[in-house]
Write an enzyme that holds these catalytic residues in place. Sequence first.
Site, short mmCIF file in Angstrom:
data_model
loop_
_atom_site.label_atom_id
_atom_site.label_comp_id
_atom_site.label_asym_id
_atom_site.label_seq_id
_atom_site.Cartn_x
_atom_site.Cartn_y
_atom_site.Cartn_z
N ASP A 274 27.37 -36.81 2.85
CA ASP A 274 26.41 -35.87 2.26
C ASP A 274 26.91 -34.46 2.53
O ASP A 274 28.02 -34.28 3.03
CB ASP A 274 24.99 -36.10 2.84
N HIS B 130 25.69 -33.57 -3.60
CA HIS B 130 25.64 -33.90 -2.16
C HIS B 130 27.04 -34.02 -1.56
O HIS B 130 27.26 -34.84 -0.67
CB HIS B 130 24.87 -35.22 -1.95
N GLU C 22 20.32 -35.80 -7.46
CA GLU C 22 20.15 -34.37 -7.17
C GLU C 22 21.44 -33.59 -7.34
O GLU C 22 21.83 -32.82 -6.47
CB GLU C 22 19.61 -34.21 -5.75
N TRP D 226 14.16 -44.15 -7.03
CA TRP D 226 13.55 -43.44 -5.89
C TRP D 226 12.51 -42.44 -6.33
O TRP D 226 11.58 -42.15 -5.59
CB TRP D 226 14.63 -42.77 -5.04
N TYR E 227 9.61 -44.10 1.51
CA TYR E 227 10.40 -43.08 2.21
C TYR E 227 9.83 -42.91 3.62
O TYR E 227 8.86 -42.17 3.84
CB TYR E 227 10.40 -41.77 1.42
C1 ACM Z 1 17.17 -39.16 -2.74
O1 ACM Z 1 16.19 -39.25 -1.99
N1 ACM Z 1 17.65 -37.97 -3.06
C2 ACM Z 1 17.80 -40.35 -3.29
#
Ligand code: ACM
Length: 653
Positions: free
Chosen positions: A223, A297, A373, A439, A464
């Site tokens: 990341d 990321h 993202e 997600w 989550y």
């Molecule tokens: C994520 O929570 N950005 C997969």
Amino acid sequence: MSAASFIFSVSCRMKNLLLLICCSIATSLLYSQPSPHAGKRIAIIPEPVSLKQGSGSFLLPARLTIWASDEKASRSAIRLLQHKLSTAAGIRVEVAGGIAAANRPAAIKLALNASPDETIGQEGYRLSVTGSGISIAANQPAGLYYGVQSLLQLLPEQIESAQLIKDLQWEAPLVEIVDYPRFGWRGVLLDVARHFFTKEEVRDFIDDMTRYKYNLLHFHLSDDQGWRIEIKALPKLTETGAWNVKKQGYFGTFSKPLPNEPRNYGGFYTQEDIKELVAYAKERFVNIMPEIDVPGHSLAAIASYPELSCTPGANQYKVNSGENFMKWGPKLTALVDNTLCPANEKVYVFLDKVFSEIAALFPFDYIHVGGDECAKNFWEQSAEVRSLMQKEKLKNMEEVQAYFERRLQKIIAAKGKKFMGWDEILEGGLAPGAAVMSWRGVKGGIQAAKLGHEVVMTPSTHTYVDLMQGDPIIEPRVYASVLLKTSYQFDPVPAGVDARLIKGGQANLWTEQIYNTRHLQYMLWPRGLSIAESLWSPREKKSWDGFIDKVERHFKRFDIAEIKYSRAMYDPIFVSGKKTDNPFKIALETQIDGLDIYYSFDNSFPDHFYPRYAGPLIPPKDAVMLKVITYRGKTPVGRMIAMPIDELKKRLR
Ligand code: ACM
């Protein structure tokens, strides 16, 4: 057969039968006890498919034999049993294996079925505790292992002790269990990129997962904050990419590291470490799925090899240490370019090298490539991306990402692996054969399944487990909450979706705000219990009240095992009213029935002699603080929460 020999034969059989009955009675007298379990409900998590409790219990002798039909294939189950029984109970365990030893008296029998038992499948088991012993039968070694996990949950909770417990009756209630999972994909994501966890810590994490029959560790290995796996062809990934500056406070708000601050926080797994972890997990029937998160990321990779970005200004990139570098909102904007450049051929050479080594290390079928993202603002400014768009006739940035994903999918397929990504990979069109992890709620999963893609459901709204599990006034602050009750409502198969395409689901444990394993545990349990039950147990077997009853019993197990967990489920929930409400009122609820809330407005600590909440409260004119605590009867169960009245006013809708 003559009449005489018939009578003789019958009487011989009668004698044998009598002998068997006498033996059984003798064994029952030895081991079967009027049970302290009588009336005590069994608390297996996840709830088995079918469980019939008898009356009485089987008492484990101080020396016992475990017999296994195939000792080698059953070694994980045997080892787990041996370890627990000898450590906590001080029982001397002998192991006998194979047909030759089949007639030896054995308190615990582990049998691999000679012909398949269609009901229980690859991971299921039948567990029987009778007056004369315990038997577990399964089609595969994994089933025996899960049978043992259930058996351990039948034994007194002290079985979780790492020290010898003396003078305890080690007994299991008489029971017949038939059990098998609803889903084959029962995962937990562990983010080792935001904070690094050592190989030993990951092993313990795997052990904790398997107690509740999780079978997949989704290993988030890269990341913006760190690259965590040795890639021999690309040494800078771990020389540079694995290290940042240690900061504490609220992640995302940290000050920018100064040039002279040491970059010595982090770490990585060598390839030998990874092999050890894969083998360790395999022995416990856990697959490890690696995730390398691209094209967004990717700051740790770009800090190591700046030429991978569309804006390669050498030295401007540093592994992120938690300082803000992203504007969140409907359109993501990166303040520092953390994306791989889709128009740069070097990127695909890089990815080929990375995934060659990753594919060789992880035997699991799937590789997760992230895809979430991805800010596109640096791509928008890139001349190379514009000419790629012309050449490939790509209409927008989503199609540019889709181009990148298609090229990556080919690389992954060339390594003999299946391609999986977060639901953003759907946006510019997705090639057949790609699997989607949903997600942003379940809608991406629904859309993917409708297009015929395999899906794993991990909606942030329910799974989550990095999000807060109680009120922000008392919990370590994260941007949103998932209460235990909400996580228990998780169902991986939404209405109208072809259930065959839903492989299962996951609890996702991101670690921006998690620095150590004690806090990892606190965040995972008990929500990890509710998600385990959603993934293993039949939908119709789930019951919130029954679950809570079991969770409380498992809290005792966690205490003895010294595993940290959250008690936030006992705390009251503050329900915000509307801005137009006049007078201003404070409404409280609880997740669990049967709790009383006591409160004060005078700043003192309420207990069960204080006013009991019976309906919305109007705070006295000058009050500044509401203090609340929950009780069950005369026992406090929740935490003392001090809530400023002004904070509640800010929350009005
Ligand atoms: C994520 O929570 N950005 C997969």
